[in-house]
Write a protein that holds these residues in place. Structure first.
Motif, PDB file in Angstrom:
ATOM      1  N   ASN A   1       0.816  -1.224   0.000  1.00  0.00           N
ATOM      2  CA  ASN A   1       0.000   0.000   0.000  1.00  0.00           C
ATOM      3  C   ASN A   1       0.844   1.266   0.000  1.00  0.00           C
ATOM      4  O   ASN A   1       0.547   2.233  -0.709  1.00  0.00           O
ATOM      5  N   ILE A   2       1.898   1.292   0.825  1.00  0.00           N
ATOM      6  CA  ILE A   2       2.682   2.514   0.992  1.00  0.00           C
ATOM      7  C   ILE A   2       3.423   2.864  -0.292  1.00  0.00           C
ATOM      8  O   ILE A   2       3.450   4.043  -0.706  1.00  0.00           O
ATOM      9  N   THR A   3       4.024   1.878  -0.944  1.00  0.00           N
ATOM     10  CA  THR A   3       4.713   2.135  -2.212  1.00  0.00           C
ATOM     11  C   THR A   3       3.731   2.637  -3.260  1.00  0.00           C
ATOM     12  O   THR A   3       4.055   3.522  -4.071  1.00  0.00           O
ATOM     13  N   PHE A   4       2.524   2.101  -3.247  1.00  0.00           N
ATOM     14  CA  PHE A   4       1.485   2.548  -4.172  1.00  0.00           C
ATOM     15  C   PHE A   4       1.193   4.042  -3.965  1.00  0.00           C
ATOM     16  O   PHE A   4       1.138   4.813  -4.935  1.00  0.00           O
ATOM     17  N   ILE A   5       1.035   4.465  -2.721  1.00  0.00           N
ATOM     18  CA  ILE A   5       0.721   5.874  -2.442  1.00  0.00           C
ATOM     19  C   ILE A   5       1.866   6.778  -2.892  1.00  0.00           C
ATOM     20  O   ILE A   5       1.643   7.847  -3.481  1.00  0.00           O
ATOM     21  N   ILE A   6       3.105   6.357  -2.628  1.00  0.00           N
ATOM     22  CA  ILE A   6       4.260   7.159  -3.045  1.00  0.00           C
ATOM     23  C   ILE A   6       4.270   7.329  -4.560  1.00  0.00           C
ATOM     24  O   ILE A   6       4.502   8.429  -5.085  1.00  0.00           O
ATOM     25  N   MET A   7       4.012   6.232  -5.275  1.00  0.00           N
ATOM     26  CA  MET A   7       4.031   6.298  -6.740  1.00  0.00           C
ATOM     27  C   MET A   7       2.872   7.131  -7.288  1.00  0.00           C
ATOM     28  O   MET A   7       3.015   7.802  -8.322  1.00  0.00           O
ATOM     29  N   VAL A   8       1.730   7.115  -6.625  1.00  0.00           N
ATOM     30  CA  VAL A   8       0.613   7.975  -7.034  1.00  0.00           C
ATOM     31  C   VAL A   8       1.022   9.444  -6.912  1.00  0.00           C
ATOM     32  O   VAL A   8       0.738  10.260  -7.798  1.00  0.00           O
ATOM     33  N   ILE A   9       1.712   9.776  -5.827  1.00  0.00           N
ATOM     34  CA  ILE A   9       2.195  11.148  -5.635  1.00  0.00           C
ATOM     35  C   ILE A   9       3.199  11.516  -6.729  1.00  0.00           C
ATOM     36  O   ILE A   9       3.129  12.606  -7.319  1.00  0.00           O
ATOM     37  N   LEU A  10       4.137  10.608  -7.012  1.00  0.00           N
ATOM     38  CA  LEU A  10       5.126  10.871  -8.067  1.00  0.00           C
ATOM     39  C   LEU A  10       4.448  11.072  -9.420  1.00  0.00           C
ATOM     40  O   LEU A  10       4.820  11.970 -10.200  1.00  0.00           O
ATOM     41  N   TYR A  11       3.462  10.238  -9.704  1.00  0.00           N
ATOM     42  CA  TYR A  11       2.761  10.338 -10.984  1.00  0.00           C
ATOM     43  C   TYR A  11       1.994  11.656 -11.076  1.00  0.00           C
ATOM     44  O   TYR A  11       1.981  12.308 -12.138  1.00  0.00           O
ATOM     45  N   ALA A  12       1.379  12.071  -9.978  1.00  0.00           N
ATOM     46  CA  ALA A  12       0.659  13.344  -9.962  1.00  0.00           C
ATOM     47  C   ALA A  12       1.615  14.503 -10.239  1.00  0.00           C
ATOM     48  O   ALA A  12       1.286  15.430 -11.003  1.00  0.00           O
ATOM     49  N   VAL A  13       2.793  14.450  -9.635  1.00  0.00           N
ATOM     50  CA  VAL A  13       3.799  15.499  -9.876  1.00  0.00           C
ATOM     51  C   VAL A  13       4.228  15.493 -11.337  1.00  0.00           C
ATOM     52  O   VAL A  13       4.357  16.562 -11.965  1.00  0.00           O
ATOM     53  N   TYR A  14       4.427  14.305 -11.903  1.00  0.00           N
ATOM     54  CA  TYR A  14       4.850  14.209 -13.303  1.00  0.00           C
ATOM     55  C   TYR A  14       3.774  14.753 -14.245  1.00  0.00           C
ATOM     56  O   TYR A  14       4.092  15.405 -15.257  1.00  0.00           O
TER      57      TYR A  14
ATOM     58  N   LEU B   1       4.109   6.682   6.171  1.00  0.00           N
ATOM     59  CA  LEU B   1       5.231   5.899   5.646  1.00  0.00           C
ATOM     60  C   LEU B   1       5.774   4.911   6.677  1.00  0.00           C
ATOM     61  O   LEU B   1       6.420   3.926   6.314  1.00  0.00           O
ATOM     62  N   GLN B   2       5.557   5.166   7.953  1.00  0.00           N
ATOM     63  CA  GLN B   2       6.070   4.377   9.079  1.00  0.00           C
ATOM     64  C   GLN B   2       7.574   4.572   9.275  1.00  0.00           C
ATOM     65  O   GLN B   2       8.036   4.808  10.362  1.00  0.00           O
ATOM     66  N   PHE B   3       8.328   4.445   8.171  1.00  0.00           N
ATOM     67  CA  PHE B   3       9.780   4.636   8.201  1.00  0.00           C
ATOM     68  C   PHE B   3      10.186   5.448   6.968  1.00  0.00           C
ATOM     69  O   PHE B   3       9.680   5.192   5.874  1.00  0.00           O
ATOM     70  N   PRO B   4      11.102   6.399   7.108  1.00  0.00           N
ATOM     71  CA  PRO B   4      11.549   7.151   5.921  1.00  0.00           C
ATOM     72  C   PRO B   4      12.147   6.265   4.838  1.00  0.00           C
ATOM     73  O   PRO B   4      12.082   6.610   3.654  1.00  0.00           O
ATOM     74  N   THR B   5      12.721   5.129   5.233  1.00  0.00           N
ATOM     75  CA  THR B   5      13.369   4.252   4.252  1.00  0.00           C
ATOM     76  C   THR B   5      12.379   3.612   3.289  1.00  0.00           C
ATOM     77  O   THR B   5      12.789   3.000   2.301  1.00  0.00           O
ATOM     78  N   ARG B   6      11.068   3.759   3.541  1.00  0.00           N
ATOM     79  CA  ARG B   6      10.080   3.286   2.568  1.00  0.00           C
ATOM     80  C   ARG B   6      10.291   3.978   1.215  1.00  0.00           C
ATOM     81  O   ARG B   6       9.983   3.416   0.168  1.00  0.00           O
ATOM     82  N   LEU B   7      10.825   5.181   1.261  1.00  0.00           N
ATOM     83  CA  LEU B   7      11.039   5.952   0.036  1.00  0.00           C
ATOM     84  C   LEU B   7      12.128   5.358  -0.844  1.00  0.00           C
ATOM     85  O   LEU B   7      12.222   5.677  -2.034  1.00  0.00           O
ATOM     86  N   LEU B   8      12.960   4.500  -0.275  1.00  0.00           N
ATOM     87  CA  LEU B   8      14.051   3.914  -1.052  1.00  0.00           C
ATOM     88  C   LEU B   8      13.543   2.896  -2.072  1.00  0.00           C
ATOM     89  O   LEU B   8      14.251   2.592  -3.039  1.00  0.00           O
ATOM     90  N   VAL B   9      12.341   2.372  -1.864  1.00  0.00           N
ATOM     91  CA  VAL B   9      11.806   1.370  -2.800  1.00  0.00           C
ATOM     92  C   VAL B   9      11.568   1.998  -4.174  1.00  0.00           C
ATOM     93  O   VAL B   9      12.148   1.545  -5.175  1.00  0.00           O
ATOM     94  N   PRO B  10      10.736   3.054  -4.293  1.00  0.00           N
ATOM     95  CA  PRO B  10      10.608   3.687  -5.616  1.00  0.00           C
ATOM     96  C   PRO B  10      11.877   4.400  -6.061  1.00  0.00           C
ATOM     97  O   PRO B  10      12.157   4.490  -7.269  1.00  0.00           O
TER      98      PRO B  10
END
Length: 586
Positions: free
Chosen positions: A195-208, A341-350
């Motif tokens: 779920n968390i990676t999905f939300i991050i990628m939705v945000i990235l896609y919105a920015v793009y 995100l629970q942990f900032p390192t979740r951002l390292l996946v995308p």
């Protein structure tokens, strides 16, 4: 043309198989490390196999988990892609072998999807640099840590769909709209993986999309296509989205504490951790993307302006920003809304997917002479291979506690593996995110007792407990009687009251405010029979059933429509050469 396409497909499969095979050589040490989530996911696989064997093919709860109180993790954390290892268990493989086959499959599929994505991003400069991009993506220390040490199966699955989602981002803005399926299945796959990676990628896609707003305004059909894909994505995955939201709205769970309540600054990395590439036992978890992803994309500044692409520039910038956000230098205090995100390192996946594509594109487009370029690329590949083998050797020489002889029952025995006993089953639940908040009971010590204010306490006995079927008897039901069951409450529990074989009443259960357990208040009943029988089970909710059908029908409609469109396009394209040939012959 067809022969070349066939050869390229075979090459992709063989190369990606070899990449995954080399990556999985630490399996040879005959053990599995117990990381923060390893046992949690292995127990999910086992619980899903048990559900299937009990003809519960779409379980909402794992009833035997947490000392048979039940755990509703499937409603919050999708098990969609765990059916494969669950069926391996049913077919007779051990939990150890099922887990390893599943991991290898994930590594192979992540290699294939990244190869296809790199081929798209690189354009004409394909095979060699696509191979190098896959190597950067799979053979790096963060993926090694997720794969072997964290046991982060959700993120490992997300690595398969990240390249597909990025392909969808490209096609929706710059490429062929007929390939909209990449956007749909990329993001749907992410949602059903992590779920968390999905939300991050939705945000990235919105920015793009915002960055490319002029392109979209000039071609409004693209905007319509994106909106339709978003709608279909919601419809296809609504069987998971809306029941999850329904449960979250039904009461407070421990996972609610992640939503905008605290800063992640205390969990952010020191700068040294970003450049700590160790994967052996001396480093519990590696939170670095490794030397290639951290440094190679920096050389993008030397790529000629005409060779740069808008997507690659965005991916590299986004990747480095996400790496920076994992550190203590980022002002997390101003971004409490990101605490989900629970942990900032979740951002390292995308970030890993973004920088892997950036690294491959950079090397492919550096202004080097042809005779130097091939030698340089081969050297990078050899160095990456040696680095990977050395880092994997660190895992190989770190034996784990789970072996081929370890049974499924032992994997949930936290006292055996962890040498400590928490108030819940730590190996089955990991962090108990989906338990009621502020629960006042110790699940380990509570036992299978029923609490009631009914006067006839001598009838307070359990007749039998089967899969999703908790039965007990009482002599009668007094006025204002209540019963609290040794079951964790989730919306959808009901209690049926029988006089012999006659159903007298069906009562919707609710959450006991003190214990978070299943509670129900039946109507007063006096009977001539010896006893009144109570049957408590999870029936599910109307929303779960309705959204399940909506998802099935939406997916069916999309597949039929897409297939029909493909056949029409194929028919039209096959007609064109015939017309040309006739003109030539005449």
């Amino acid at each position: 043309m067809m022969k070349t396409k066939y050869i390229n497909t075979i090459f992709t499969i063989v190369f990606c198989f070899l990449v995954a095979l080399i990556f999985c050589y630490p399996f040879l040490n005959g053990s599995i490390l117990i990381g923060p989530d390893t046992a949690f996911h292995m127990n999910r696989i086992e619980a899903l196999s048990i559900a299937i064997q009990n003809n519960d093919f779409f379980p909402r709860l794992f009833y035997h988990q947490n000392f048979y109180f039940g755990y509703g993790s499937p409603m919050f954390y999708s098990v969609f892609f765990l059916y494969f290892p669950a069926w391996l268990r049913i077919l007779g493989l051990s939990i150890y072998d099922s887990y390893h086959v599943f991991l290898f499959t994930c590594a192979f599929l992540a290699s294939v999807t990244m190869f296809k994505c790199a081929t798209l991003v690189l354009g004409k400069k394909r095979n060699l640099y696509s191979c190098l991009t896959v190597v950067f993506y799979i053979w790096n220390c963060f993926y090694i840590s997720d794969f072997y040490k964290r046991g982060a199966i959700g993120e490992v699955l997300a690595f398969i769909f990240l390249p597909i989602a990025i392909m969808g981002m490209f096609y929706s803005v710059h490429g062929e709209r007929k390939k909209h399926y990449t956007l749909l299945f990329g993001f749907c796959g992410l949602l059903l993986s992590h779920n968390i990676t999905f939300i991050i990628m939705v945000i990235l896609y919105a920015v793009y999309l915002l960055i490319n707003w002029k392109i979209l305004l000039n071609d409004k059909s693209r905007m319509i296509t994106i909106a339709c894909i978003a709608l279909f994505g919601i419809l296809i995955t609504c069987f998971f989205i809306f029941p999850m939201l329904e449960q979250l709205a039904s009461g407070d769970y421990r996972i609610h504490s992640y939503f905008g309540t605290e800063s992640l600054s205390e969990l952010a990395l020191d700068i040294g951790a970003v450049f700590d590439f160790r994967t052996d036992a001396s480093n519990y978890l590696c939170d670095s993307l490794g030397p290639f992803l951290l440094f190679v994309p920096l050389f993008y500044i030397f790529v000629r302006k005409q060779a740069k692409s808008r997507l690659t520039t965005f991916l590299i910038l986004a990747g480095y920003i996400m790496v920076f956000m994992t550190t203590k230098y980022f002002p997390w205090g101003l971004f409490q809304f990101l605490s989900f995100l629970q942990f900032p390192t979740r951002l390292l996946v995308p970030a890993m997917a973004c920088l892997a594509l950036g690294a491959g594109y950079t090397i492919a487009n550096l202004p080097l002479r042809k005779e130097i370029r091939l030698q340089f690329t081969n050297s990078i590949f050899i160095i990456a291979l040696i680095t990977c083998i050395l880092q994997l050797f660190g895992v190989l020489t770190s034996p784990g506690l789970i072996t081929r002889s370890t049974t499924a029952d032992e994997i949930k025995n936290d006292e055996q593996f962890l040498k400590r006993a928490e108030w819940y089953n730590l190996l089955e639940l990991s962090t108990p995110d989906y338990l009621p908040a502020d629960t006042a009971i110790n699940y380990r010590e509570y036992q299978s007792k029923i609490i009631s204010n009914n006067e006839e306490k001598e009838r307070e006995t359990i007749t039998y407990t089967e899969y999703n079927n908790f039965v007990f008897t009482y002599g009668s039901i007094q006025k204002d009687a209540y019963y609290i069951m040794p079951l964790t409450y989730y919306k959808g529990y009901v209690a049926e009251i029988y006089d012999g074989e006659t159903l007298l009443e069906t009562v919707a259960a609710y959450r006991d405010p003190e214990t978070g357990l299943v509670r129900f208040d039946p109507s007063p009943i006096q009977t001539k029979a010896n006893e009144i029988r109570f049957k408590v089970y999870y029936k599910g909710t109307t929303l779960q059933k309705v959204t399940g059908w909506i998802s099935f029908l939406s997916l069916s409609f999309y597949l039929v429509a897409t297939t029909f469109d493909f056949l029409i396009h194929h028919f039209r394209s096959s007609k064109k050469p015939l017309v040309k040939r006739r003109r030539i012959t005449t």
